[in-house]
Write a protein that holds these residues in place. Structure first.
Motif, PDB file in Angstrom:
ATOM      1  N   LEU A   1       0.817  -1.207   0.000  1.00  0.00           N
ATOM      2  CA  LEU A   1       0.000   0.000   0.000  1.00  0.00           C
ATOM      3  C   LEU A   1       0.850   1.257   0.000  1.00  0.00           C
ATOM      4  O   LEU A   1       0.496   2.264  -0.621  1.00  0.00           O
ATOM      5  CB  LEU A   1      -0.916   0.008   1.229  1.00  0.00           C
ATOM      6  N   SER A   2       1.966   1.212   0.711  1.00  0.00           N
ATOM      7  CA  SER A   2       2.847   2.386   0.777  1.00  0.00           C
ATOM      8  C   SER A   2       4.227   1.981   1.274  1.00  0.00           C
ATOM      9  O   SER A   2       4.392   0.951   1.935  1.00  0.00           O
ATOM     10  CB  SER A   2       2.263   3.458   1.700  1.00  0.00           C
ATOM     11  N   ASP A   4       3.566  -0.662   4.407  1.00  0.00           N
ATOM     12  CA  ASP A   4       2.216  -1.085   4.795  1.00  0.00           C
ATOM     13  C   ASP A   4       1.652  -2.046   3.761  1.00  0.00           C
ATOM     14  O   ASP A   4       1.748  -1.802   2.547  1.00  0.00           O
ATOM     15  CB  ASP A   4       1.285   0.126   4.903  1.00  0.00           C
ATOM     16  N   THR A   5       1.053  -3.145   4.241  1.00  0.00           N
ATOM     17  CA  THR A   5       0.391  -4.112   3.369  1.00  0.00           C
ATOM     18  C   THR A   5      -0.995  -4.419   3.933  1.00  0.00           C
ATOM     19  O   THR A   5      -1.279  -4.154   5.106  1.00  0.00           O
ATOM     20  CB  THR A   5       1.196  -5.419   3.254  1.00  0.00           C
ATOM     21  N   ARG A   6      -1.840  -4.973   3.084  1.00  0.00           N
ATOM     22  CA  ARG A   6      -3.184  -5.320   3.521  1.00  0.00           C
ATOM     23  C   ARG A   6      -3.177  -6.537   4.441  1.00  0.00           C
ATOM     24  O   ARG A   6      -2.291  -7.382   4.367  1.00  0.00           O
ATOM     25  CB  ARG A   6      -4.067  -5.613   2.311  1.00  0.00           C
ATOM     26  N   VAL A  27      -3.980  -2.534   8.593  1.00  0.00           N
ATOM     27  CA  VAL A  27      -2.834  -2.840   7.742  1.00  0.00           C
ATOM     28  C   VAL A  27      -1.732  -3.461   8.593  1.00  0.00           C
ATOM     29  O   VAL A  27      -1.706  -3.308   9.826  1.00  0.00           O
ATOM     30  CB  VAL A  27      -2.289  -1.576   7.030  1.00  0.00           C
ATOM     31  N   THR A  64      -6.934   0.450   3.892  1.00  0.00           N
ATOM     32  CA  THR A  64      -6.751  -0.786   3.132  1.00  0.00           C
ATOM     33  C   THR A  64      -7.371  -0.686   1.742  1.00  0.00           C
ATOM     34  O   THR A  64      -7.183  -1.579   0.906  1.00  0.00           O
ATOM     35  CB  THR A  64      -7.362  -1.983   3.877  1.00  0.00           C
ATOM     36  N   ALA A  99      -6.641   1.729  -0.370  1.00  0.00           N
ATOM     37  CA  ALA A  99      -5.711   2.411  -1.269  1.00  0.00           C
ATOM     38  C   ALA A  99      -5.218   1.454  -2.348  1.00  0.00           C
ATOM     39  O   ALA A  99      -5.196   0.238  -2.168  1.00  0.00           O
ATOM     40  CB  ALA A  99      -4.528   2.963  -0.474  1.00  0.00           C
ATOM     41  N   GLN A 100      -4.812   2.023  -3.485  1.00  0.00           N
ATOM     42  CA  GLN A 100      -4.366   1.197  -4.606  1.00  0.00           C
ATOM     43  C   GLN A 100      -3.003   0.573  -4.309  1.00  0.00           C
ATOM     44  O   GLN A 100      -2.097   1.218  -3.798  1.00  0.00           O
ATOM     45  CB  GLN A 100      -4.275   2.043  -5.876  1.00  0.00           C
ATOM     46  N   LEU A 101      -2.869  -0.693  -4.644  1.00  0.00           N
ATOM     47  CA  LEU A 101      -1.624  -1.417  -4.420  1.00  0.00           C
ATOM     48  C   LEU A 101      -0.628  -1.150  -5.548  1.00  0.00           C
ATOM     49  O   LEU A 101      -1.000  -0.780  -6.659  1.00  0.00           O
ATOM     50  CB  LEU A 101      -1.888  -2.915  -4.331  1.00  0.00           C
ATOM     51  N   ASP A 119       3.293   6.190  -2.634  1.00  0.00           N
ATOM     52  CA  ASP A 119       1.993   5.534  -2.775  1.00  0.00           C
ATOM     53  C   ASP A 119       1.366   5.932  -4.107  1.00  0.00           C
ATOM     54  O   ASP A 119       1.973   6.621  -4.918  1.00  0.00           O
ATOM     55  CB  ASP A 119       1.073   5.857  -1.590  1.00  0.00           C
TER      56      ASP A 119
END
Length: 282
Positions: free
Chosen positions: A167-168, A180-182, A189, A209, A211-213, A249
């Motif tokens: 995610l970022s 950060d990951t889902r 996160v 969660t 947000a675009q990966l 991001d």
């Protein structure tokens, strides 16, 4: 039957070949129970295992193998395969640890879950110095310089872990590099942080969660290291360089992530190649 050992009672336990052989003997003696900890000193080698509902400790000392119950409740640790760790390289690992701490007195190597399923080797001494951490392959977890290509490469690799979509990616002075990951829970996160002088650790926290990966492989450590030194000058604040932070991001809605830098009230946005695109996204 009492387990027996083929290792001489006078063997040097801090030799890689000997340590590996003894650990294998202990695993066999335990009935190949799941191993949760390995402990090696110059006097003894022990493993902790899960044996049904009761943890057990199997110890080699003076040529004899014995078993006992732990003296205190053990913390939950993920089982691992000791053969996956570079015990054959123990001699070099201990030498590297001695150079890092300035001491080789009473060295002790442990293999244990560090955080969130990540199992590492650590070497400590008595009188106590800070532990020195090693990965399973025997590579040192170094103190990283985020302004160097080597440092940023190691930090990014450790913070990303095995994730292929994130995610970022962010950096904050005093904290380090954060990814950060889902998770399986909306609004929660997993943040994995690699500080300058400690292995990466992970913790769940509230976050976006939705947000675009993006793929962390698109992020270049060399570009980030260069920007860490260049952006403070571009922003005319070189004296504040140590306060620089950034976030990577997909918030700008472009095909690739962008990097947002912040320093002492000033901001700058670049693409992943380090080109200033501030005017294009505002």
């Amino acid at each position: 039957m009492t387990p027996s050992s083929t290792t001489s009672a006078s063997a040097s336990l801090l030799s890689g070949r000997t340590a590996r052989s003894i650990v294998d003997e202990l695993v066999t003696a335990s009935g190949n129970s799941p191993v949760t900890k390995v402990d090696i000193t110059s006097r003894a080698v022990s493993i902790s295992v899960r044996a049904g509902s009761s943890p057990q400790i199997w110890t080699w000392q003076g040529g004899r193998i014995t078993t006992s119950a732990p003296q205190s409740a053990q913390t939950v640790s993920r089982p691992f395969d000791p053969d996956s760790f570079a015990l054959d390289d123990l001699d070099r690992i201990l030498s590297v640890a001695a150079r890092a701490t300035g001491s080789s007195k009473n060295q002790e190597l442990q293999i244990l879950e560090y955080n969130q399923g990540v199992v590492l080797m650590s070497v400590s001494t008595r009188p106590e110095t800070r532990p020195v951490f090693f990965r399973a392959d025997g590579s040192l977890v170094t103190t990283v310089d985020f302004t160097s290509v080597a440092g940023m490469t190691e930090a990014l690799r450790d913070a990303v872990g095995g994730d292929t979509q994130v995610l970022s990616v962010a950096y904050q002075p005093g904290k380090g590099l954060m990814v950060d990951t889902r998770t399986d829970t909306d609004g929660i996160v997993l943040r994995r942080t690699r500080s300058a002088d400690m292995p990466a650790w992970a913790v769940e926290r509230r976050g976006d969660t939705g947000a675009q990966l993006f793929s962390p492989s698109d992020v270049s450590p060399a570009v980030l290291a260069d920007l860490m030194t260049r952006v403070p000058t571009v922003l005319s604040k070189p004296a504040d360089a140590s306060k620089l932070s950034f976030t990577i991001d997909m918030s700008d809605g472009r095909s690739l992530p962008t990097i947002h830098f912040s320093l002492a009230g000033s901001t700058m946005v670049t693409d992943l190649e380090g080109k200033d695109i501030t005017a294009q996204v505002r």
